[in-house]
Structures are given as C-alpha cells and as structure tokens.
Write an enzyme that holds these catalytic residues in place. Structure first.
Site, PDB file in Angstrom:
ATOM      1  N   ARG A 183     -18.144  43.569   4.475  1.00 52.49           N
ATOM      2  CA  ARG A 183     -16.880  43.207   3.831  1.00 52.49           C
ATOM      3  C   ARG A 183     -16.054  44.456   3.519  1.00 52.49           C
ATOM      4  O   ARG A 183     -16.586  45.548   3.388  1.00 52.49           O
ATOM      5  CB  ARG A 183     -17.153  42.442   2.533  1.00 52.49           C
ATOM      6  CG  ARG A 183     -17.763  41.061   2.710  1.00 52.49           C
ATOM      7  CD  ARG A 183     -17.994  40.385   1.376  1.00 52.49           C
ATOM      8  NE  ARG A 183     -18.837  41.200   0.501  1.00 52.49           N
ATOM      9  CZ  ARG A 183     -18.394  41.949  -0.497  1.00 52.49           C
ATOM     10  NH1 ARG A 183     -17.109  41.993  -0.777  1.00 52.49           N
ATOM     11  NH2 ARG A 183     -19.232  42.657  -1.222  1.00 52.49           N
ATOM     12  N   LYS A 190     -17.812  34.736   1.764  1.00 58.59           N
ATOM     13  CA  LYS A 190     -17.538  35.244   0.421  1.00 58.59           C
ATOM     14  C   LYS A 190     -16.129  34.893  -0.052  1.00 58.59           C
ATOM     15  O   LYS A 190     -15.872  34.851  -1.252  1.00 58.59           O
ATOM     16  CB  LYS A 190     -17.756  36.757   0.371  1.00 58.59           C
ATOM     17  CG  LYS A 190     -19.227  37.162   0.510  1.00 58.59           C
ATOM     18  CD  LYS A 190     -20.116  36.470  -0.528  1.00 58.59           C
ATOM     19  CE  LYS A 190     -21.550  36.964  -0.468  1.00 58.59           C
ATOM     20  NZ  LYS A 190     -22.439  36.219  -1.400  1.00 58.59           N
ATOM     21  N   HIS A 215     -24.354  33.863  -8.409  1.00 58.11           N
ATOM     22  CA  HIS A 215     -24.805  34.614  -7.237  1.00 58.11           C
ATOM     23  C   HIS A 215     -26.313  34.784  -7.377  1.00 58.11           C
ATOM     24  O   HIS A 215     -26.800  35.787  -7.887  1.00 58.11           O
ATOM     25  CB  HIS A 215     -24.096  35.969  -7.191  1.00 58.11           C
ATOM     26  CG  HIS A 215     -24.318  36.714  -5.918  1.00 58.11           C
ATOM     27  ND1 HIS A 215     -24.279  38.092  -5.848  1.00 58.11           N
ATOM     28  CD2 HIS A 215     -24.595  36.296  -4.659  1.00 58.11           C
ATOM     29  CE1 HIS A 215     -24.505  38.488  -4.617  1.00 58.11           C
ATOM     30  NE2 HIS A 215     -24.702  37.412  -3.875  1.00 58.11           N
ATOM     31  N   SER A 272     -29.048  44.112  -4.727  1.00 53.24           N
ATOM     32  CA  SER A 272     -29.808  44.530  -3.548  1.00 53.24           C
ATOM     33  C   SER A 272     -30.974  45.440  -3.925  1.00 53.24           C
ATOM     34  O   SER A 272     -30.810  46.372  -4.718  1.00 53.24           O
ATOM     35  CB  SER A 272     -28.877  45.265  -2.575  1.00 53.24           C
ATOM     36  OG  SER A 272     -29.576  45.701  -1.441  1.00 53.24           O
ATOM     37  N   LYS A 299     -35.009  39.856  -4.864  1.00 53.26           N
ATOM     38  CA  LYS A 299     -34.553  38.472  -5.035  1.00 53.26           C
ATOM     39  C   LYS A 299     -35.027  37.577  -3.887  1.00 53.26           C
ATOM     40  O   LYS A 299     -35.585  36.500  -4.117  1.00 53.26           O
ATOM     41  CB  LYS A 299     -33.029  38.441  -5.133  1.00 53.26           C
ATOM     42  CG  LYS A 299     -32.446  37.039  -5.310  1.00 53.26           C
ATOM     43  CD  LYS A 299     -30.932  37.069  -5.409  1.00 53.26           C
ATOM     44  CE  LYS A 299     -30.298  37.448  -4.095  1.00 53.26           C
ATOM     45  NZ  LYS A 299     -28.832  37.260  -4.087  1.00 53.26           N
ATOM     46  N   THR A 300     -34.808  38.024  -2.651  1.00 55.31           N
ATOM     47  CA  THR A 300     -35.204  37.213  -1.495  1.00 55.31           C
ATOM     48  C   THR A 300     -36.715  37.084  -1.413  1.00 55.31           C
ATOM     49  O   THR A 300     -37.258  36.003  -1.199  1.00 55.31           O
ATOM     50  CB  THR A 300     -34.653  37.835  -0.196  1.00 55.31           C
ATOM     51  OG1 THR A 300     -33.233  37.906  -0.276  1.00 55.31           O
ATOM     52  CG2 THR A 300     -35.050  37.005   1.010  1.00 55.31           C
ATOM     53  N   ASP A 341     -28.465  32.102  -2.001  1.00 56.86           N
ATOM     54  CA  ASP A 341     -27.440  33.077  -2.365  1.00 56.86           C
ATOM     55  C   ASP A 341     -26.387  32.584  -3.361  1.00 56.86           C
ATOM     56  O   ASP A 341     -26.000  33.327  -4.243  1.00 56.86           O
ATOM     57  CB  ASP A 341     -26.723  33.550  -1.095  1.00 56.86           C
ATOM     58  CG  ASP A 341     -25.897  34.808  -1.318  1.00 56.86           C
ATOM     59  OD1 ASP A 341     -26.404  35.739  -1.980  1.00 56.86           O
ATOM     60  OD2 ASP A 341     -24.760  34.864  -0.833  1.00 56.86           O
ATOM     61  N   ARG A 378     -27.462  41.109  10.208  1.00 53.73           N
ATOM     62  CA  ARG A 378     -27.564  39.805   9.558  1.00 53.73           C
ATOM     63  C   ARG A 378     -27.980  38.713  10.537  1.00 53.73           C
ATOM     64  O   ARG A 378     -27.686  38.779  11.729  1.00 53.73           O
ATOM     65  CB  ARG A 378     -26.200  39.410   8.961  1.00 53.73           C
ATOM     66  CG  ARG A 378     -25.734  40.290   7.831  1.00 53.73           C
ATOM     67  CD  ARG A 378     -26.319  39.867   6.503  1.00 53.73           C
ATOM     68  NE  ARG A 378     -25.905  40.736   5.407  1.00 53.73           N
ATOM     69  CZ  ARG A 378     -26.162  40.478   4.130  1.00 53.73           C
ATOM     70  NH1 ARG A 378     -26.834  39.380   3.800  1.00 53.73           N
ATOM     71  NH2 ARG A 378     -25.782  41.316   3.187  1.00 53.73           N
TER      72      ARG A 378
END
Length: 537
Positions: A62, A203, A223, A241, A245-246, A260, A325
């Site tokens: 982004r 986003k 988020h 990051s 979390k994942t 997410d 990604r």
C-alpha cells in the site's frame, strides 16, 4: 462467453450510467475463467500447485501517503484529519473521476458484485471494476461472494474503480504523485489509479467499514483474527506484524472465523471478508501447513519468484518484496466456518512482541487497562526486521491498525469499553510473545510452547481461579500459576539476573508508553488515563 457475461446491463449497477459506455465488460466470472484469461493475456503464470502467479509491478504494498478522503459537508467534522486521513477536495475527486471513466470507456473490463461483511444485517454491497482479470479474481477471493439468487437482486452500493494503467498528473490533478487512492464517502466511490497492488482495494473497504459501522451502528470494527471452539467460545487475536497473530490464531482444534478484519455487533462477531490475504514470505508446509495447502488452483500469488528453470515458487526469495502474498477464499482453510459469524467473544488477546523483556508473558487487563493498551497498540521491532535497525525500537499503532482508522482512535477505544461493560464476562489478556530474562540480545525469545499453553489455559478457563499479582510498573494482573508453564516464567522480573536493571528498563518502557499517549490525552476519558503505567518507583 455468454451475452449475459459481457453486457453492462447484466447488473443492477448499469455502468453506462457512470459514463462507461463503449467498454467490453465481463461480469462476475469464476476463478477458472479469470485464471485462463490472465494466462491468455500473458499477465501471469501457474506454479506447480496450480495457483496463478502475477506481478503487481512498481507497487508491492500500500501507499498510505497517496490515500485521500474527500472532505465535504458530511466528512468535514467527522473524520480525524491529519497524516493518516489526508483530505482532498471535491473538485480533485470530480476531475479524476471524469478522467478515469473516460479512460475505462475505451477498454476491456472485468466487473463483479460482492459483499463486505458476513453479517447480513450490516454488510455493504460493493461493485468492483478492474482492468485485469486477475484483479477481479482477487476480489472474488477476498470479498464475500453472493449466491446466484443474490446476484439477481443485487442493489447498487459502493463502487471501486481500479485502473493501474491510469496515472494522475500531480500538477493538474492535485495528487502527491501519479498513483492515488481516493475515498468519497458521500458518493460511495473509491478511485484507485496508478497502482496494481490489490491490497489497496481490500484496505480501502476496510477503512470504509471502520467509518460506517461505529458511526451508523455502534459496531466496533477490529483489525484482528478470530476463531471459535467446539463450545462456541469466540477468541479474538490483535497484534501488529511479528507478534504471532496468524500463528497463534491458526488452531487445528478451533474453527476459523477470519484472519484479519472483523466487526463486533450486539451478540455477534463477524468477518468482513470472504477470504484470506496471507503473507507468504518463508512459507513452508512444515511451519504453516494450512496456508501452504491453500496454494492451489483459484489462489492468486503476488510478487513471488521461482526456483530457476522450474515452476516451483521459492518462498524464501524476497528479491521482489518481503510482502509476497497469497489471496484465496476462506473455505480453502479446512477448519473455516462456512458462515463467518460467531457470538460475543469470550477471550480477547492483545499480542505484543516486547523486545525489552518487561511485560509478563500473559496478564489479565481491567476494562480501563484494555482501553489503554488498545489505544497504545504496542510492539517492538528488533534488529534484522528493517534496514538500519540495530537496537529494539518501540512501535505504537492505535487499535493495532492506526492507518485504517477514519475516526479519532479514542472513538474506537471508548466503543471497546462500552462493549466490555455490556459483556462483563469477556476476558482481555495482554500476551508478550517477545523476550524474557533480559532485553533483545541478552535474554531469550518467549517459548512458543509456553505461549500456546497460556492461551489455551485462558480459553479453557484454567486461569479463572488462580491467584493474581499486579505488575509493579504497568499494573496489569499476572497469574501466579498456569498449567504446563513454570511459575518463574510468569513473573518477568524473576527471569532477570539483575533485578535492578529490570526495574530501570521497566520505567524506561513506561515512559515511552506515556510519551506516546500524549497525542490522545486531550480526548481520552479519565478511565483510560487512569490505566497509564507508573513512571517512577
């Protein structure tokens, strides 16, 4: 290709009304057709697992400095304007809209209708118009796919026009550079030009929901990832990051609601999306088997490299970008819920990678502390994560997603506090996945085995009746025992050889929290301010 698939009139949104009159438009194509078209146009290739691999060109992430919100009579006094929410005028929007529509009228286009929000009462309708078939495939994976019956009755809602080939002229068009994203809340339109990075669409809609849901429905947009146990207990995982979390939300014994973006409505947590946009640098079947297995036909892989002379992806290769990604529909994950909605959360986990070795590996938060740490959104970057970082550096991102918040961050923190008041049985935990026994370079990284054990204990209720002790500086409540975790690990001060050095470091970190929080102090309630850490002993 049927006539129904290419006519603009095949949708409730007639694109000819927008000025797109002579374009060939492919409506709502399936992933196999979009993949085949991408290959025919020479815009991608297949890997050995059948996934479509493409390059997003110059932009592999982004561009937040080039995202604008139209400032008009509605948004003027509601948006939190500044470096995150950058205003632009109605004239700039109108000029670029007219230019983009004229540009799109001469092209072959791909359009689709979809939803954002798995909760039928709060979802928004979204129509996306793209100039490449693979961008439409991304949208089919990441947004929620209507049924055949829903397609027939689909009503006009939000519109995204995405044209990477169309670039602005900054001197004439009022942008910072040639690429841009412009959100117009009053007209329900997002314009994306000059960038093929598909995450701008995802986003962009997340930012829209972050404005509309609290503003119109008192729903807290989040988020975070979310999963659900056999007993229907929902857990939320917030984290920036590198905090885990994942990794920690992916649990073979629980059902994935989403990875997410979610909303917390009255009695329900619901996914905003219909798919996952997983970062896949260093991806392997051993480390993340579910994500690796999702690399299959229908999946879109962005900006990956191949082993020389093969069609096998080298996931360790970051020569194009660290931000490689994979975009795939959520049902590619075996334990995903078919309808991405759960009940109220039972446990909320704020994940932080504390490289200073100060915060407890797990601690329970009061409502006021939860609001304070939610607003702080703390983690730390360590050497090697970015060029030039040689010492741990604190990172604060309000609500664990500051760049996506159109409203002032305190609005979301207050809404969290309201949700916790309405649901007093919800537990909020602060989990340190970072260092213990000393700061980065001296201590050691927290054992993933212990972290998993503490999270599972919290979700099972094993920490409900144990003794707690307040942290001397941060005031958070440390459990004094936890199944399968040594007691000495639970108190970070005990893991340091030099206890006085721990105290000094704790005060140093506390001062960083307080300094960061000054930007919110004038709008934060006394309840939130009361949860600040001590800055002296």
């Amino acid at each position: 290709m049927t006539q129904h698939e290419i006519e603009a009139t095949s949708s409730k949104l007639n694109l000819t009304e927008l000025g797109i009159k002579t374009a060939t438009i492919h409506w709502n194509l399936d992933n196999a057709t979009l993949t085949r078209q991408t290959l025919q146009l020479g815009q991608g290739s297949l890997n050995d697992q059948g996934a479509l691999c493409v390059s997003t060109g110059k932009f592999t992430g982004r561009s937040p400095k080039d995202k604008f919100i139209v400032k008009d009579s509605w948004t003027s006094d509601t948006i939190d304007w500044g470096d995150i929410n950058i205003p632009t005028s109605e004239d700039v929007y109108d000029r670029l809209y007219d230019k983009m529509v004229a540009f799109l009228s001469e092209r072959e286009l791909w359009a689709r209708n979809c939803y954002a929000g798995a909760h039928s009462e709060y979802r928004i309708n979204v129509t996306v118009v793209n100039t490449t078939p693979w961008a439409s495939l991304f949208c089919n994976n990441l947004f929620i796919r209507p049924t055949a019956e829903e397609h027939e009755s689909f009503e006009k809602g939000w519109l995204i026009l995405q044209a990477p080939e169309f670039e602005a002229d900054p001197e004439i068009d009022g942008t910072r550079q040639r690429n841009f994203t412009i959100v117009n809340f009053s007209k329900k339109v997002i314009l994306i030009g000059g960038s093929a990075y598909t995450g701008e669409m995802k986003k962009g809609i997340f930012s829209v929901l972050n404005f509309l849901l609290p503003y119109e429905h008192q729903i807290l947009p989040m988020h975070c990832s979310a999963n659900e146990g056999e007993d229907k207990d929902v857990a939320l995982f917030f984290g920036l990051s590198g905090t885990g979390k994942t990794t920690l939300s992916a649990d073979a014994n629980r059902y994935l609601i989403g990875d997410d973006e979610h909303g917390w409505a009255k009695g329900a947590v619901f996914n905003f999306e219909g798919g996952c946009y997983a970062k896949c640098i260093d991806l392997s079947a051993e480390k993340e088997p579910e994500i690796y297995a999702a690399i299959q036909p229908g999946t879109l892989l962005e900006n990956v490299s191949f082993f020389p002379g093969t069609d096998r992806v080298d996931f360790s290769d970051s020569s194009i970008t660290e931000n490689t990604r994979a975009a795939y529909p959520i049902h590619y994950i075996p334990h995903a819920k078919s309808i991405s909605v759960g009940g109220n959360p039972k446990n909320i986990f704020f994940l932080t990678c504390d490289a200073f070795g100060i915060l407890p590996p797990i601690s329970k938060l009061t409502k006021e502390q939860a609001m304070y740490h939610f607003l702080s959104g703390y983690t730390a970057k360590v050497a090697g994560t970015e060029v030039g970082i040689t010492e741990p550096q604190t990172t604060f991102s309000a609500c664990f997603g500051r760049v996506f918040l159109p409203l002032h961050p305190t609005a979301y923190a207050e809404l969290l506090g309201k949700k916790l008041e309405e649901n007093p049985d919800v537990n909020v935990w602060l989990v340190n996945t970072g260092w213990t026994g000393g700061r980065y370079g001296v201590g050691r990284r927290m054992s993933l085995r212990y972290t998993r054990a503490m999270i599972h204990a919290a979700m099972r209720g094993d920490l409900d009746d144990v003794d707690y002790e307040a942290h001397t500086v941060f005031g958070v409540w440390k459990p004094q025992s936890c199944p399968w975790v040594p007691d000495e690990v639970l108190n970070p001060r005990n893991t340091w050889e030099d206890k006085e050095a721990y105290d000094r470091q704790a005060l140093m970190l506390a001062n960083l929290f307080v300094e960061n929080f000054k930007q919110y102090a004038d709008k934060a309630s006394p309840a939130i301010l009361s949860a600040a850490p001590r800055t002296s002993l």
